[in-house]
Write a protein that holds these residues in place. Structure first.
Motif, short mmCIF file in Angstrom:
data_model
loop_
_atom_site.label_atom_id
_atom_site.label_comp_id
_atom_site.label_asym_id
_atom_site.label_seq_id
_atom_site.Cartn_x
_atom_site.Cartn_y
_atom_site.Cartn_z
N SER A 102 3.98 5.39 3.31
CA SER A 102 4.35 3.98 3.20
C SER A 102 5.13 3.77 1.91
O SER A 102 4.58 4.03 0.82
N ASN B 60 0.85 -1.19 0.00
CA ASN B 60 0.00 0.00 0.00
C ASN B 60 0.88 1.24 0.00
O ASN B 60 1.32 1.71 1.05
N PHE C 241 1.37 -4.64 9.04
CA PHE C 241 2.41 -3.63 9.13
C PHE C 241 3.73 -4.32 9.48
O PHE C 241 3.83 -4.97 10.52
N GLN D 47 -6.51 -8.26 4.51
CA GLN D 47 -6.14 -7.72 5.81
C GLN D 47 -4.83 -6.94 5.72
O GLN D 47 -3.88 -7.38 5.05
N ARG D 48 -4.79 -5.81 6.42
CA ARG D 48 -3.56 -5.02 6.45
C ARG D 48 -2.57 -5.64 7.45
O ARG D 48 -2.95 -6.10 8.52
N GLU E 74 3.24 -0.88 4.75
CA GLU E 74 1.85 -1.31 4.91
C GLU E 74 1.52 -2.28 3.77
O GLU E 74 1.55 -1.90 2.60
N THR F 76 -1.07 -5.60 2.27
CA THR F 76 -2.37 -6.25 2.35
C THR F 76 -2.24 -7.70 1.91
O THR F 76 -1.68 -7.98 0.84
N ASP G 133 -8.06 4.90 9.68
CA ASP G 133 -8.51 4.78 8.30
C ASP G 133 -9.60 3.71 8.23
O ASP G 133 -9.32 2.52 8.33
N ALA H 72 -3.75 2.83 9.49
CA ALA H 72 -2.97 2.93 8.26
C ALA H 72 -1.71 3.73 8.59
O ALA H 72 -1.52 4.18 9.73
N ARG I 184 1.92 4.91 0.05
CA ARG I 184 1.40 6.21 0.48
C ARG I 184 2.55 7.20 0.37
O ARG I 184 3.57 7.03 1.05
#
Length: 602
Positions: A432, A407, A462, A459-460, A453, A455, A423, A428, A409
């Motif tokens: 990232s 993910n 970290f 499901q996320r 981050e 997925t 988030d 979140a 960012r």
């Protein structure tokens, strides 16, 4: 052998004919045990002694610290006083042979092996009592017996507390005192098991206490500050390599028969057996491990210190590390890498980008049958993250886009801190990939943690990649100050607090956040550093599921030890954890660290 000599536990050290002449004894005021005394420092230091008698037990005929050891065949009855002594001749090869009876005159000195920038006054290393500016006379032939090291010889307790030079020796109570009371004497260990592989300097480690810290693969595991495995002993060879090459031994191999010679001391590992006779190398058949494949619903996260991997390295290094990823680690979904260098490696030219290094590595993994990994990383500021000058080492992520998504960012750079944000009912990252608190003084001249981050199956997750500051500069286990001061630990504790604070902030936003903290933490599972991360159950060290003797990823001075770790948050679920032993126990290494992996249910 070239010297017609034999040494074995309890047998004669001799040279020449079987009929051995008696040792010529001079009418000397001082003998070796008088010079050695009952402590670590000679009571005669700085004084001249004359006609000290003994028998030559070993000759160092190469290198910059040449000389010979001789030993008194008529010992006193005090167990604290060594009967052996080194005669330093500098770069001059002494014209003596094992078995020569000699009388030696010279100046008594305490030599401290020091690192660059150290002085004898400030070093934590112990000294070696020796004779310098020496003259000697060969008076005949003689013999002494090599003292056998058995599992019972070396005490279990390692060292008393305090400055060791200020107290008399207690060789029946402490391992370091036992060795010091034999400094310069001929010792023998039979059928010794290798617990530290042959290094680049032709040295290995054996143990005289086979059950001490024993792990399943033949090593001795360091499981507590209170027990550094005193049976460990470094072995080097006095035999010229042209006559007998030094064995390339792995952990679990054996030196069959007797390995024997005088006991020396070095800043590189402490007490060392300078082998005048080397046991026959018998391979133990240790195999490199391969972990299992992850199931379809398991997220596999690995960590691997790739030891200064640079774009200009030989292809062979890339290929071996790639095989470790694609084969031995069974192609994890996410890999946290440590010690990735910039595109020009150790050349200090201002380059910080590492895309060429990572491209060569991911190409090699694909060629080895692994997935076509993508990567994420953040270039450090030039020269700000420590490591090899010019190398700009950093941590980085590899991930398999067919199994997980990253993910992205925007906004993450060398100086922008990452923050947890709310988030959609979960947590979140503000950026990232992002770096944890990069302006914190804890990260001065050290690698900044990288957070990504991901997925997996909706499901996320970290993942925090770490490489804490090294243990360089700590006092040695074998030093004269006990317990040794672990000065570098202060910075690692501050780093652990910063990572822990980030994990706590993430869980405060979402108490079900799935967090994986992975990497080279440069400290042990029982250390305050790791305990800071795991306090109150905030993170769980996956290695806790293994027996203590099996928790290791690195071998240093004959101690198998855990420097690399994977920790998970409670919400991540049960971690199926594996240390994949492919490097640290072997003389032939792609890296000095073993990788490790966890598999989490999606």
């Amino acid at each position: 052998m070239g010297r017609n000599s034999t040494i074995a536990a309890g047998v004669v050290v001799a040279c020449g004919a079987l009929s051995i002449a008696p040792v010529a004894t001079a009418d000397a005021a001082d003998r070796i045990h008088d010079i050695q005394g009952t402590g670590r420092l000679s009571p005669l230091a700085g004084k001249h002694v004359a006609d000290v008698p003994g028998v030559v037990t070993g000759v160092r005929a190469f290198g910059s610290s040449r000389g010979f050891w001789f030993q008194d065949p008529e010992p006193d009855k005090d167990p604290r006083t060594s009967e052996g002594l080194f005669v330093f001749t500098g770069q001059q090869t002494p014209q003596v042979a094992v078995g020569d009876a000699v009388t030696v005159s010279g100046e008594v000195a305490e030599y401290y092996p020091t690192a660059e920038g150290e002085t004898p006054q400030d070093t934590a290393n112990q000294s070696v009592t020796e004779l310098k500016n020496a003259q000697w006379q060969v008076t005949g032939k003689g013999a002494v017996r090599a003292e056998a090291l058995t599992p019972e010889s070396v005490p279990q307790a390692y060292a008393p507390k305090g400055e060791l030079e200020k107290r008399e020796l207690d060789p029946a109570e402490y391992a370091l005192d036992f060795y010091e009371s034999r400094e310069g004497m001929s010792l023998a260990v039979s059928d010794a098991r290798v617990v530290g592989p042959t290094d680049a300097y032709n040295a290995l480690w054996v143990t005289s206490k086979p059950e001490q810290g024993a792990n399943e693969r033949g090593g001795s595991t360091y499981t507590s500050y209170d027990d550094p495995n005193g049976g460990r002993l470094k072995v080097e060879s006095l035999i010229p390599f042209a006559e007998r090459p030094f064995p390339k031994a792995d952990v679990g191999d054996r030196l069959a028969g007797a390995t024997a010679g005088p006991l020396d001391y070095s800043r590189f590992g402490g007490y060392v057996l300078e082998a005048a006779v080397l046991g026959e190398h018998q391979p133990g058949g240790l195999q490199r491990e391969t972990t299992r494949d992850q199931a379809e619903d398991e997220l596999a996260v690995a960590t691997y210190n790739v030891e200064n991997l640079a774009a200009d390295d030989d292809q062979a290094k890339f290929d071996r590390l790639a095989q470790g990823i694609a084969g031995n680690l069974a192609s994890p979904d996410v890999v946290a890498l440590e010690e990735v260098q910039d595109n020009t490696g150790a050349e200090d030219d201002g380059v910080v980008a590492a895309d060429q290094t990572l491209r060569r590595f991911t190409d090699a993994i694909a060629a080895a049958g692994g997935p076509r990994y993508e990567w994420r990383q953040i270039d450090p500021q030039n020269g700000a993250d420590g490591g090899e000058p010019g190398g700009n080492i950093r941590v980085a992520f590899l991930f398999d886009p067919a199994r997980v998504s990253f993910n992205d960012r925007p906004g993450g750079d060398a100086t922008t801190p990452v923050r947890p944000v709310a988030d959609g009912g979960g947590a979140a990252l503000s950026v990232s990939p992002g770096r944890i608190d990069p302006a914190n003084a804890a990260w001065e001249n050290s690698r900044k943690p990288l957070v990504g981050e991901f997925t997996f199956r909706g499901q996320r997750v970290f993942v925090v990649a770490n490489h804490f500051n090294s243990k360089g500069g700590d006092q040695p286990l074998h030093g004269r100050f006990q317990p040794p001061v672990r000065g570098s630990e202060e910075q690692r504790e501050a780093q652990a607090k910063a990572v822990r604070a980030f994990a706590d902030q993430l869980r405060a936003v979402d108490d079900q956040a799935r967090i994986v903290v992975a990497g080279d933490l440069n400290d042990f599972g029982f250390s305050p550093v790791v305990r800071t991360l795991t306090a109150d159950g905030a993170l769980v060290d996956a290695a806790e599921g293994l027996p203590p003797a099996e928790r290791y990823s690195y071998v240093y001075e004959g101690n198998s030890q855990a420097l690399d770790h994977i920790l998970t948050s409670p919400a991540a679920g049960t971690a199926d954890y594996d240390v994949v032993h492919v490097n640290a126990e072997f003389a032939d290494q792609a890296s000095d660290h073993d990788p490790q992996i966890v598999r989490l249910k999606g």
